[in-house]
Motif scaffolding. Structure first.
Motif, PDB file in Angstrom:
ATOM      1  N   PHE A  13       0.907  -1.180  -0.043  1.00 24.99           N
ATOM      2  CA  PHE A  13      -0.143  -0.294  -0.007  1.00 24.99           C
ATOM      3  C   PHE A  13       0.752   1.237   0.176  1.00 24.99           C
ATOM      4  O   PHE A  13       1.828   1.309   0.868  1.00 24.99           O
ATOM      5  CB  PHE A  13      -0.972   0.177   1.242  1.00 24.99           C
ATOM      6  CG  PHE A  13      -2.123  -0.839   1.224  1.00 24.99           C
ATOM      7  CD1 PHE A  13      -2.293  -1.891   0.218  1.00 24.99           C
ATOM      8  CD2 PHE A  13      -3.358  -0.615   2.206  1.00 24.99           C
ATOM      9  CE1 PHE A  13      -3.287  -2.477   0.139  1.00 24.99           C
ATOM     10  CE2 PHE A  13      -4.309  -1.548   2.058  1.00 24.99           C
ATOM     11  CZ  PHE A  13      -4.436  -2.450   0.993  1.00 24.99           C
ATOM     12  N   LEU A  14       0.448   2.109  -1.010  1.00 28.39           N
ATOM     13  CA  LEU A  14       1.269   3.520  -1.016  1.00 28.39           C
ATOM     14  C   LEU A  14       0.428   4.686  -0.656  1.00 28.39           C
ATOM     15  O   LEU A  14      -0.847   4.661  -1.102  1.00 28.39           O
ATOM     16  CB  LEU A  14       2.018   3.587  -2.153  1.00 28.39           C
ATOM     17  CG  LEU A  14       3.018   2.274  -2.942  1.00 28.39           C
ATOM     18  CD1 LEU A  14       3.002   2.195  -4.360  1.00 28.39           C
ATOM     19  CD2 LEU A  14       4.130   2.591  -2.472  1.00 28.39           C
ATOM     20  N   CYS A  15       1.011   5.545  -0.181  1.00 29.27           N
ATOM     21  CA  CYS A  15      -0.050   6.891   0.184  1.00 29.27           C
ATOM     22  C   CYS A  15       1.174   8.175  -0.159  1.00 29.27           C
ATOM     23  O   CYS A  15       2.025   8.258   0.295  1.00 29.27           O
ATOM     24  CB  CYS A  15      -0.342   6.863   1.613  1.00 29.27           C
ATOM     25  SG  CYS A  15      -1.029   8.484   2.180  1.00 29.27           S
ATOM     26  N   LEU A  16       0.830   8.724  -1.243  1.00 29.89           N
ATOM     27  CA  LEU A  16       1.339  10.088  -1.746  1.00 29.89           C
ATOM     28  C   LEU A  16       0.658  11.346  -1.271  1.00 29.89           C
ATOM     29  O   LEU A  16      -0.632  11.422  -1.441  1.00 29.89           O
ATOM     30  CB  LEU A  16       1.335   9.919  -3.217  1.00 29.89           C
ATOM     31  CG  LEU A  16       2.212  11.252  -3.827  1.00 29.89           C
ATOM     32  CD1 LEU A  16       3.838  10.984  -3.444  1.00 29.89           C
ATOM     33  CD2 LEU A  16       2.270  11.179  -5.308  1.00 29.89           C
ATOM     34  N   ILE A  17       1.143  12.221  -0.482  1.00 29.02           N
ATOM     35  CA  ILE A  17       0.465  13.439  -0.107  1.00 29.02           C
ATOM     36  C   ILE A  17       1.296  14.646  -0.595  1.00 29.02           C
ATOM     37  O   ILE A  17       2.390  14.808  -0.575  1.00 29.02           O
ATOM     38  CB  ILE A  17       0.298  13.720   1.323  1.00 29.02           C
ATOM     39  CG1 ILE A  17      -0.264  12.381   2.224  1.00 29.02           C
ATOM     40  CG2 ILE A  17      -0.256  14.983   1.619  1.00 29.02           C
ATOM     41  CD1 ILE A  17      -0.174  12.466   3.667  1.00 29.02           C
ATOM     42  N   VAL A  18       0.634  15.317  -1.693  1.00 29.84           N
ATOM     43  CA  VAL A  18       1.144  16.192  -2.529  1.00 29.84           C
ATOM     44  C   VAL A  18       0.204  17.681  -2.617  1.00 29.84           C
ATOM     45  O   VAL A  18      -0.777  17.595  -2.265  1.00 29.84           O
ATOM     46  CB  VAL A  18       1.523  15.839  -3.688  1.00 29.84           C
ATOM     47  CG1 VAL A  18       2.417  14.539  -4.049  1.00 29.84           C
ATOM     48  CG2 VAL A  18       0.145  15.317  -4.650  1.00 29.84           C
TER      49      VAL A  18
END
Length: 302
Positions: A13-18
């Motif tokens: 699982f990957l989580c990118l906050i941009v």
């Protein structure tokens, strides 16, 4: 606008906050990855294992804490292969509902575009024809394109978790099981090879945990600046396939810090090598980007 883009894969699982605008990403706040092994046993039982769902809930709970810290405007989680295959897939969506994380399954026709735009984010050269390879736990996406135009895209049912569960009974991997894995991958690739070869491919760009883990070993530890854009030559890839076949899971964890990827890295690396062999190419560029970047770009455009 601030967005949180999640990629709920079969293994990771990957989580990118941009932050960004409709023209693209301007700032990356967090880029998180956790080995969840959501696809545990799905190939055999057709269902998510209760332990896998517990791990998914624990991971998404931690991701939500980070997302809340950054007060994002939009959240979207994309689920791929395992969620499509599982009879009890609704249980994953229920976890998302409980935590306030909307989860969608990427429709097949969108998966290629989202993966392609995520993998090529930040690349300048529009003249070259690129083949994106995204080796997942349950499936592998192969997408060729030039600039913003997609020429061909296909999802094959070969992935690190799926092949390991299907063919490998113990590690080191026996010669007969190695051959079974290689033959199966080759058959799958042969089914789309004429389409892949229709446009001359100038470069291969590999995304996801298998290629980035390999490069991390090559450069002495994971450093995004060193990993992103690294050219992994085919002979080095062949060396690692041989090395991973010849070692135990524990040795892969201890010697190469592969953690939750140690048991599936042989299968994942074998897929990458088979693609290079089929296309007679000398190696691949490894990118740390991928689906999560594509999902973030989709939200920013809207």
């Amino acid at each position: 606008m601030k967005v949180a883009a999640l990629d709920l894969g079969t293994n990771t699982f990957l989580c990118l906050i941009v932050e960004g605008t409709k023209d693209g990403i301007t700032k990356v706040y967090k880029d998180l990855a956790t080995t969840v092994r959501l696809g545990q046993g799905v190939d055999k039982t057709g269902e998510f294992h209760p332990d896998a769902l517990d791990r998914a809930r624990a991971c998404l709970t931690e991701f939500k804490k980070e997302i809340d810290l950054y007060k994002v405007d939009r959240i979207l989680a994309m689920a791929t292969s395992a969620a499509r295959d599982a009879k009890n897939g609704q249980e994953l969506f229920k976890i998302g509902e409980d935590l306030g994380i909307p989860i969608e399954i990427i429709p097949g026709e969108d998966e290629a575009r989202i993966t392609y735009q995520g993998a090529t984010a930040g690349l300048q050269n529009d003249e070259k024809t690129s083949l994106i390879i995204d080796v997942g736990g349950g499936s592998t996406e192969l997408i060729s394109g030039r600039g913003k135009q997609i020429l061909f895209g296909e999802s094959l049912n070969i992935g690190g978790v799926r092949l390991t569960e299907k063919f490998i009974s113990s590690q080191p991997v026996s010669a007969s099981e190695q051959k079974a894995v290689e033959d199966y991958i080759r058959q799958q690739i042969q089914s789309i090879l004429p389409e892949l070869q229709r446009n001359k491919i100038d470069q291969v760009i590999a995304v996801a945990g298998t290629p980035t883990s390999l490069v991390a070993i090559e450069v002495g530890g994971y450093d995004e600046k060193k990993v992103d854009g690294f050219f992994l030559a085919k002979d080095r890839l062949a060396y690692w396939v041989h090395e991973f076949a010849a070692t135990t899971v524990e040795e892969k964890k201890q010697k190469y810090q592969l953690g939750g990827r140690a048991d599936i890295i042989f299968a994942g690396a074998s897929i990458l090598l088979a693609v290079l062999d089929a296309l007679k190419l000398p190696g691949m560029i490894v990118s740390t980007k991928g689906v999560r970047y594509g999902v973030a770009l989709e939200m920013l455009k809207k």
